[in-house]
Write a protein that holds these residues in place. Structure first.
Motif, PDB file in Angstrom:
ATOM      1  N   ILE A 132       0.860  -1.192   0.000  1.00  0.00           N
ATOM      2  CA  ILE A 132       0.000   0.000   0.000  1.00  0.00           C
ATOM      3  C   ILE A 132       0.897   1.243   0.000  1.00  0.00           C
ATOM      4  O   ILE A 132       1.870   1.312   0.753  1.00  0.00           O
ATOM      5  CB  ILE A 132      -0.917   0.034   1.243  1.00  0.00           C
ATOM      6  N   TYR A 133       0.569   2.177  -0.865  1.00  0.00           N
ATOM      7  CA  TYR A 133       1.327   3.411  -0.989  1.00  0.00           C
ATOM      8  C   TYR A 133       0.457   4.600  -0.569  1.00  0.00           C
ATOM      9  O   TYR A 133      -0.769   4.543  -0.660  1.00  0.00           O
ATOM     10  CB  TYR A 133       1.764   3.627  -2.447  1.00  0.00           C
ATOM     11  N   ASP A 134       1.117   5.666  -0.162  1.00  0.00           N
ATOM     12  CA  ASP A 134       0.440   6.911   0.172  1.00  0.00           C
ATOM     13  C   ASP A 134       0.765   7.938  -0.909  1.00  0.00           C
ATOM     14  O   ASP A 134       1.927   8.324  -1.070  1.00  0.00           O
ATOM     15  CB  ASP A 134       0.934   7.401   1.547  1.00  0.00           C
ATOM     16  N   ALA A 135      -0.254   8.335  -1.678  1.00  0.00           N
ATOM     17  CA  ALA A 135      -0.028   9.283  -2.772  1.00  0.00           C
ATOM     18  C   ALA A 135       0.123  10.716  -2.256  1.00  0.00           C
ATOM     19  O   ALA A 135       0.406  11.623  -3.043  1.00  0.00           O
ATOM     20  CB  ALA A 135      -1.160   9.202  -3.797  1.00  0.00           C
ATOM     21  N   GLY A 136      -0.069  10.919  -0.962  1.00  0.00           N
ATOM     22  CA  GLY A 136       0.191  12.232  -0.356  1.00  0.00           C
ATOM     23  C   GLY A 136      -0.641  13.360  -0.951  1.00  0.00           C
ATOM     24  O   GLY A 136      -0.182  14.490  -1.058  1.00  0.00           O
ATOM     25  N   HIS A 137      -1.881  13.045  -1.362  1.00  0.00           N
ATOM     26  CA  HIS A 137      -2.816  14.032  -1.932  1.00  0.00           C
ATOM     27  C   HIS A 137      -2.338  14.589  -3.275  1.00  0.00           C
ATOM     28  O   HIS A 137      -2.850  15.598  -3.745  1.00  0.00           O
ATOM     29  CB  HIS A 137      -3.106  15.165  -0.934  1.00  0.00           C
ATOM     30  N   GLN A 138      -1.354  13.942  -3.877  1.00  0.00           N
ATOM     31  CA  GLN A 138      -0.955  14.296  -5.235  1.00  0.00           C
ATOM     32  C   GLN A 138      -1.634  13.317  -6.198  1.00  0.00           C
ATOM     33  O   GLN A 138      -2.257  12.342  -5.776  1.00  0.00           O
ATOM     34  CB  GLN A 138       0.569  14.187  -5.390  1.00  0.00           C
ATOM     35  N   GLN A 139      -1.476  13.573  -7.491  1.00  0.00           N
ATOM     36  CA  GLN A 139      -2.031  12.638  -8.479  1.00  0.00           C
ATOM     37  C   GLN A 139      -0.917  11.950  -9.254  1.00  0.00           C
ATOM     38  O   GLN A 139      -1.025  11.692 -10.437  1.00  0.00           O
ATOM     39  CB  GLN A 139      -3.016  13.378  -9.387  1.00  0.00           C
ATOM     40  N   THR A 140       0.155  11.660  -8.538  1.00  0.00           N
ATOM     41  CA  THR A 140       1.273  10.923  -9.126  1.00  0.00           C
ATOM     42  C   THR A 140       1.330   9.555  -8.460  1.00  0.00           C
ATOM     43  O   THR A 140       1.307   9.470  -7.227  1.00  0.00           O
ATOM     44  CB  THR A 140       2.588  11.686  -8.874  1.00  0.00           C
ATOM     45  N   TYR A 161      -5.176   9.665  -2.868  1.00  0.00           N
ATOM     46  CA  TYR A 161      -4.897  10.168  -4.213  1.00  0.00           C
ATOM     47  C   TYR A 161      -5.667  11.473  -4.417  1.00  0.00           C
ATOM     48  O   TYR A 161      -6.884  11.529  -4.222  1.00  0.00           O
ATOM     49  CB  TYR A 161      -5.355   9.115  -5.229  1.00  0.00           C
ATOM     50  N   GLY A 162      -4.954  12.524  -4.821  1.00  0.00           N
ATOM     51  CA  GLY A 162      -5.593  13.809  -5.110  1.00  0.00           C
ATOM     52  C   GLY A 162      -6.131  14.502  -3.864  1.00  0.00           C
ATOM     53  O   GLY A 162      -5.997  14.025  -2.737  1.00  0.00           O
ATOM     54  N   GLN A 163      -6.742  15.663  -4.111  1.00  0.00           N
ATOM     55  CA  GLN A 163      -7.310  16.478  -3.028  1.00  0.00           C
ATOM     56  C   GLN A 163      -8.823  16.269  -2.992  1.00  0.00           C
ATOM     57  O   GLN A 163      -9.499  16.612  -3.946  1.00  0.00           O
ATOM     58  CB  GLN A 163      -7.049  17.968  -3.291  1.00  0.00           C
ATOM     59  N   GLY A 164      -9.328  15.695  -1.936  1.00  0.00           N
ATOM     60  CA  GLY A 164     -10.768  15.478  -1.819  1.00  0.00           C
ATOM     61  C   GLY A 164     -11.330  14.724  -3.019  1.00  0.00           C
ATOM     62  O   GLY A 164     -12.458  14.967  -3.456  1.00  0.00           O
TER      63      GLY A 164
END
Lengths: 372, 88
Positions: A73-81, A136-139
């Protein structure tokens, strides 16, 4: 404990560890393999040392190695990468971040269903590692399978909340991967609606399997846990009663038909793949409830055989899929109640199967029972 | 400049459409350059996308182009987020 050898205790939190350990030492592999698997999920290395079983037991564990998921499991950190930074690897202790753990458990439940019910090793049938990114992403109001991994948004908190919160959503997305590696149903029009429906069917089955539910106990809802509080609805889709899942000012009204009478022609949403999927969804519900018991057993087996049997065209329409399910039921169970339940269900949702079944005899001259 | 974003697909399969007129806005110049950048990164026809992925139609003063998750450029991400107002 021995009353359900096909559904081991892996996702059954009420089994105390000491009981699992004694089951793990049992001489019958039907009993000791699931117990060992469960223990390994909980605390892989420590448990194996504690069991301290050399020789035959050790080789049994090695033999079962292909029967374990390989999750990251990865954390995309609210980015879309994608994929982001690693947050939890297979066998690692739970994270402090609940979406990470929910994704980990949901991937595990999906792996478990396909393995225990159908002897399928992961999404591709060959032990594919299961990867997922959360936050993933913001909201971000969605979850999807990108062809290689799972992607989960947090939801905006207004309409949707954390997409890892619904086990059927996770099962749904990973089943898009199973379809990608099997029937390859084209994601447009009726074949696209079938692709969607197959994901709803196995998403619901995965939830029922994880909870140990029978068809009567199941809610037959998809996405019940991702709707934000205050939204007027019970879920995003209902297989039991398509078209009734929500009716809300922000979301609109659930547009799903249950039968061909309500079939929607549209250019949006790849030709309404999330709308007309209500029809095959309801057909599966009718088959599963007609047969009773556990949905993953006969009804799920028929759908799984259809999806993976190699006979279904990638551009199959509803009628072709209906014929294929009838043929799959006949092949596996003969002309018994399973075959009859499949024919009746498609008839009830308005999809003709009559030309379908090569060896159907219909001695009474009326191949389909009347409605109801 | 009139910018319209229509989002279809997604797990829920619910369509959302929102529009924004830059006229009179203090950030009009910034929005115009963002919209043109997003448009230049987009496709003339709708790309295939992925199952349950969002698909977007961008309409900038009548010029239409398409993009789909998870392949949005940074300008497309920002524009879609701005116009739909709920995060891409």
């Amino acid at each position: 404990m021995t009353n359900a050898p096909d559904r081991p205790a892996v996702f059954c939190p009420i089994v105390p560890p000491h009981l699992l350990e004694s089951l793990a030492r049992h001489e019958d592999p039907e009993i000791h393999l699931p117990a060992r698997y469960t223990l390994e999920l909980d605390a892989s290395h420590r448990t194996r040392r504690r069991l301290g079983a050399p020789g035959a037991a050790e080789s049994a564990v090695a033999e079962a190695a292909g029967d374990r998921p390989d999750r990251t499991i990865y954390d995309a950190g609210h980015q879309q990468t994608l994929p982001g930074t690693e947050a939890r690897a297979e066998g690692a202790r739970p994270s402090k971040d609940q979406p990470v753990n929910h994704a980990y458990d949901g991937l595990g439940a999906t792996f478990e269903l396909y393995l225990k019910a159908y002897r399928r090793h992961s999404i591709d049938g060959r032990g594919l590692p299961l990867n997922a990114s959360v936050h993933y992403g913001q909201g971000y109001n969605n979850a999807f399978w990108d062809g290689k991994q799972m992607v989960f948004g947090d939801g905006d908190g207004r309409i949707f909340q954390d997409f890892t919160g619904s086990i059927d959503v996770i099962g749904h997305e990973l089943t898009h991967g199973v379809t990608q590696y099997s029937a390859k149903l084209e994601y447009f029009g009726q074949s696209g609606a079938l692709n969607e429906s197959v994901s709803d069917v196995f998403g619901s089955i995965i939830k029922q399997h994880a909870l140990g539910q029978t068809v009567d106990q199941a809610d037959w809802l998809i996405g019940a846990d991702v709707l934000a509080p205050g939204i007027h609805g019970t879920a995003l889709r209902s297989m039991k009663a398509p078209g009734t899942a929500y009716d809300d000012p922000a979301l609109g009204k659930d547009p799903q038909p249950a039968t061909m009478d309500g079939y929607v022609t549209t250019s949006q949403d790849n030709g309404g793949v999330h709308i007309n999927s209500g029809i095959p969804n309801h057909a599966f519900y009718l088959v599963a409830t007609a047969l009773g018991g556990h949905s993953w057993e006969r009804a799920g087996r028929i759908w799984y055989d259809t999806l993976t049997g190699g006979q279904l065209a990638s551009d199959a329409d509803f009628a072709a899929f209906a014929r294929a399910t009838a043929a799959a039921a006949h092949t596996r169970y003969g002309d018994g109640e399973e075959h009859q339940a499949v024919l009746k269900a498609w008839s009830q949702v308005g999809v003709a199967v009559s030309a379908a079944v090569p060896r159907q005899t219909a001695p009474e001259g009326a191949p389909f029972p009347a409605q109801g | 400049m009139r910018i319209v974003v229509t989002r279809t697909g997604g797990f829920a399969g619910i369509t959302r459409r929102a529009e924004l007129d830059t006229t009179g806005r203090p950030d009009a110049a910034r929005l115009r350059s963002l919209a043109l950048a997003a448009l230049s990164d987009a496709w003339p026809d709708r790309p295939a996308g992925v199952p349950d992925g969002f698909s977007y139609e961008l309409d900038v003063d009548g010029v239409t182009a398409y993009c789909a998750d998870p392949e949005l450029s940074p300008s497309q991400q920002e524009l879609v987020s701005k116009v739909l107002g709920e995060g891409a």
